[in-house]
Enzyme design. Structure first.
Site, short mmCIF file in Angstrom:
data_model
loop_
_atom_site.label_atom_id
_atom_site.label_comp_id
_atom_site.label_asym_id
_atom_site.label_seq_id
_atom_site.Cartn_x
_atom_site.Cartn_y
_atom_site.Cartn_z
N GLN A 1 5.00 9.30 7.27
CA GLN A 1 4.10 10.21 6.57
C GLN A 1 4.53 11.66 6.75
O GLN A 1 4.50 12.45 5.80
CB GLN A 1 2.67 10.00 7.04
CG GLN A 1 2.10 8.64 6.67
CD GLN A 1 0.69 8.43 7.20
OE1 GLN A 1 0.12 9.29 7.84
NE2 GLN A 1 0.13 7.26 6.94
N ASP B 1 2.22 -0.92 12.05
CA ASP B 1 0.96 -1.39 11.46
C ASP B 1 0.68 -2.85 11.77
O ASP B 1 -0.44 -3.33 11.54
CB ASP B 1 0.98 -1.18 9.94
CG ASP B 1 0.85 0.28 9.56
OD1 ASP B 1 0.29 1.06 10.36
OD2 ASP B 1 1.31 0.66 8.46
N ARG C 1 2.95 6.05 -3.24
CA ARG C 1 4.08 6.89 -3.62
C ARG C 1 4.38 6.81 -5.11
O ARG C 1 4.81 7.80 -5.71
CB ARG C 1 5.30 6.50 -2.78
CG ARG C 1 5.19 6.93 -1.31
CD ARG C 1 6.10 6.11 -0.41
NE ARG C 1 6.17 6.61 0.96
CZ ARG C 1 5.25 6.40 1.89
NH1 ARG C 1 4.16 5.68 1.60
NH2 ARG C 1 5.40 6.89 3.11
N GLY D 1 -5.06 8.19 5.44
CA GLY D 1 -4.18 9.17 6.06
C GLY D 1 -2.93 9.39 5.23
O GLY D 1 -2.40 10.51 5.17
N LYS E 1 0.82 -1.21 0.00
CA LYS E 1 0.00 0.00 0.00
C LYS E 1 0.86 1.26 0.00
O LYS E 1 0.61 2.19 -0.77
CB LYS E 1 -0.94 -0.01 1.21
CG LYS E 1 -1.93 1.15 1.25
CD LYS E 1 -3.13 0.81 2.13
CE LYS E 1 -2.81 0.87 3.61
NZ LYS E 1 -2.84 2.26 4.12
N ARG F 1 -6.23 2.07 18.08
CA ARG F 1 -5.91 0.64 17.95
C ARG F 1 -5.52 0.00 19.28
O ARG F 1 -5.68 -1.21 19.44
CB ARG F 1 -4.82 0.44 16.90
CG ARG F 1 -5.35 0.56 15.48
CD ARG F 1 -4.34 0.21 14.42
NE ARG F 1 -4.95 0.35 13.09
CZ ARG F 1 -4.27 0.52 11.98
NH1 ARG F 1 -2.94 0.57 12.01
NH2 ARG F 1 -4.90 0.64 10.82
#
Length: 431
Positions: free
Chosen positions: A169, A315, A26, A94, A21, A346
């Protein structure tokens, strides 16, 4: 959509997980800013990445696909984007919002960017702050911390930015904005985060220097379109690695998975807990890639996880927590407060989900304490609209006695379209 899961007798076979992902996002962005055509193979056709395509189409970029997971981007160059006539909607992504803010900051036009109800609650000040210091004008709720955000871009100045959070990010947004400056923009991090942006900037022709926790990009490069082959997503593979490590009789091979050193914390931790995971057929494409074989090797042992490894598995914590619930002894996960501002909180969501299965789990201010080895019992649990919570619950369901129902499982399509079909393909059978 409800996902029904039963206890599994093993996962066996050879399969490929969907494209990464982070890299798919990118590739579209840099392809749009390059001159010439960029062809992206094994693109992830999940909802988040489709949001990135939609936003760049609204910025005047011609993008064809995904067609058989191939996307063609006809780049416009650094100065070729057009003022959007409509609001840019990033959905639940996000990554799309934060990275595209770096691009919009350098554009001589006005734009408005928003997302779904979940994303509109997530903090953007960590990105808008440094972009404003570079010269962009950005406004929104809570002084630019929450979307919707209005951006008036223009001439930017390079900065040396010390990031207060370990976030790829944030780093990527500042580096992308740095492309539009006359000078060198640098970002310093306390802990190393995923480096896909740096690698891809280099591949497209930008001047990038990396040294001792600092990444610097030289402004106004000429980016050239190219072919990008996206590897399989290690974050998606993590759920299968955990399941096969815990279910007796499992012997599973995942082909073509990205094994970037900044992303394989989950493999390192599972291996330290006793999992039998072997990487083979290692090769260097745009990114390091390998095939991964995981076999059941008996019960795992609890561990302590924290510090510099957290950004390399942030993640994967929901999947790791499921492994901890079935491991012998105690597992402590610390320094992971960033999990509170993901698609869901989370930390709370994982703790609540595992408790429903009967696990002994405790929320910590920056992580989780899991006392393992209790047998799990099937239950009905909520996804909280979070793809990684939904998949973690599904994996727990494979290990639990009785039936499990995961409510709101449609969110899995954000990162792993075809998840349930792939599970069915490798499942020996259901009890």
């Amino acid at each position: 959509m409800d996902l029904h899961v039963g206890k599994s007798r093993g996962l066996r076979g050879t399969v490929a997980v969907p494209g990464d992902k982070s890299i798919s996002h990118r590739a579209v962005m840099l392809g749009a800013l390059a001159s010439g055509e960029t062809i992206i193979e094994n693109f992830l056709p999940g909802e988040d990445c489709l949001s990135t395509i939609d936003c760049f189409r609204k910025l005047g970029v011609e993008i064809n696909g995904p067609d058989n997971n191939t996307v063609r981007v006809r780049g416009r160059g650094l100065d070729g984007l057009s003022e959007p006539v409509d609001v840019l909607d990033t959905g639940n992504s996000g990554t799309t919002m934060r990275l595209i803010l770096g691009v919009l900051a350098g554009q001589p036009f006005f734009s408005v960017i928003t997302g779904d109800s979940s994303l509109r609650r997530r903090p953007m000040g960590r990105v808008t702050g440094p972009l404003i210091s570079m010269g962009a004008k950005i406004d929104g709720r809570q002084n630019g911390n929450l979307a919707p955000l209005a951006v008036r871009g223009g001439t930017l100045r390079p900065i040396n930015f010390v990031s207060p959070v370990a976030s790829a990010q944030v780093k990527s947004a500042v580096l992308l904005a740095g492309l539009f400056t006359d000078g060198v923009t640098a970002v310093t991090e306390a802990y190393r985060t995923r480096d896909h942006t740096e690698r891809m900037l280099r591949a497209f022709g930008a001047g990038v220097e990396v040294s001792e926790g600092t990444v610097a990009v030289k402004g106004r490069p000429r980016l050239t379109g190219r072919k990008v082959k996206v590897p399989g997503d290690i974050s998606s593979a993590a759920f299968l690695l955990v399941a096969a490590s815990l279910i007796p009789g499992s012997d599973l091979t995942l082909t073509g998975v990205g094994v970037n050193p900044t992303r394989i914390g989950i493999i390192e931790v599972l291996s330290s807990m006793g999992a039998e995971i072997r990487l083979f057929n290692l090769r260097e494409e745009e990114e390091p890639v390998a095939d991964i074989r995981v076999r059941y090797n008996g019960r795992l042992c609890g561990t302590a996880v924290g510090g510099e490894i957290i950004p390399r598995l942030i993640d994967e914590v929901p999947a790791l927590a499921v492994a901890a619930a079935l491991a012998e002894g105690k597992t402590v996960i610390r320094d992971a407060a960033e999990l509170k501002v993901k698609e869901s909180d989370r930390i709370a969501a994982v703790a609540g989900m595992l408790a429903k299965f009967g696990a002994d789990v405790e929320e910590l201010p920056d992580g989780l304490l899991v006392r393992g080895s209790r047998a799990l019992k099937g239950c009905v649990c909520e996804s909280h609209g979070d793809h990684r919570i939904a998949m973690a619950a599904a994996v727990a369901g494979l290990l639990a006695e009785g039936k499990t129902i995961v409510r709101g499982a449609e969110c899995i399509s954000v990162s792993f379209p075809g998840f349930s079909d792939l599970l069915a393909k490798v499942m020996v059978d259901w009890q």
